[in-house]
Design a protein around this motif. Sequence first.
Motif, PDB file in Angstrom:
ATOM      1  N   GLU A   1     -10.499  -1.004   0.017  1.00 22.89           N
ATOM      2  CA  GLU A   1     -10.694  -0.119   1.151  1.00 22.89           C
ATOM      3  C   GLU A   1      -9.546   0.878   1.244  1.00 22.89           C
ATOM      4  O   GLU A   1      -8.387   0.509   1.078  1.00 22.89           O
ATOM      5  N   GLN A   2      -9.893   2.136   1.492  1.00 28.13           N
ATOM      6  CA  GLN A   2      -8.880   3.186   1.583  1.00 28.13           C
ATOM      7  C   GLN A   2      -9.267   4.172   2.666  1.00 28.13           C
ATOM      8  O   GLN A   2     -10.437   4.539   2.784  1.00 28.13           O
ATOM      9  N   ASP A   3      -8.295   4.592   3.452  1.00 25.20           N
ATOM     10  CA  ASP A   3      -8.504   5.662   4.421  1.00 25.20           C
ATOM     11  C   ASP A   3      -7.809   6.913   3.899  1.00 25.20           C
ATOM     12  O   ASP A   3      -6.810   6.827   3.191  1.00 25.20           O
ATOM     13  N   TYR A   4      -8.344   8.062   4.234  1.00 27.52           N
ATOM     14  CA  TYR A   4      -7.728   9.310   3.807  1.00 27.52           C
ATOM     15  C   TYR A   4      -7.679  10.283   4.978  1.00 27.52           C
ATOM     16  O   TYR A   4      -8.460  10.185   5.910  1.00 27.52           O
TER      17      TYR A   4
ATOM     18  N   MET B   1      -8.321  10.967  11.445  1.00 25.68           N
ATOM     19  CA  MET B   1      -7.867  12.226  12.015  1.00 25.68           C
ATOM     20  C   MET B   1      -6.647  11.940  12.853  1.00 25.68           C
ATOM     21  O   MET B   1      -6.631  10.998  13.667  1.00 25.68           O
ATOM     22  N   ILE B   2      -5.639  12.740  12.663  1.00 24.59           N
ATOM     23  CA  ILE B   2      -4.424  12.584  13.439  1.00 24.59           C
ATOM     24  C   ILE B   2      -4.438  13.641  14.537  1.00 24.59           C
ATOM     25  O   ILE B   2      -4.600  14.835  14.266  1.00 24.59           O
TER      26      ILE B   2
END
Length: 160
Positions: free
Chosen positions: A69-72, A157-158
């Motif tokens: 699992e990876q977040d981008y 999203m930051i």
Amino acid sequence: MKTYTLLGVILFSCILTCDSARGGGRGGSKRHQSRLYYSRMPVMIQHRNSDNYYEHKDGARIVQASHFEQDYMLGRKISFFCMAQGLPRPEITWFKDGVELYYHKFFQVHEWPIGNDTMKSKMEIDPTTQQDAGYYECQANNQYSIDIRGFRTDYVMITY
């Protein structure tokens, strides 16, 4: 060497019902009623031992891969890595949500053959969008077997 099931070669009868187009059904004359035809044909049933396919000593197998699992972050690069071994050297194909990925200007695949039995592959998407979120797979295959690893990714999203 081929192996066959206990039944080996099965002889069976096919029953084909042929209705005459000129009234072979209801109300037709006896001369045009349905006829039954029999035929005997040999059928070869080959037994496939799944261990010979999935556990073949020269079959393709993925020996290293990215995390599951990876977040981008939107607009940044995301990459996945796969390394597979087998004889002959496996080919690696990338999929997203079950569909094979094809080259476009934001998607690249880099491959490095190592020796005569190993292939390294890195898939990159740069820049990323919301549409790049999903389930990715690398599939390694050669004439003896297929191995698959999956990766799930989602964007973050930051906000300030």
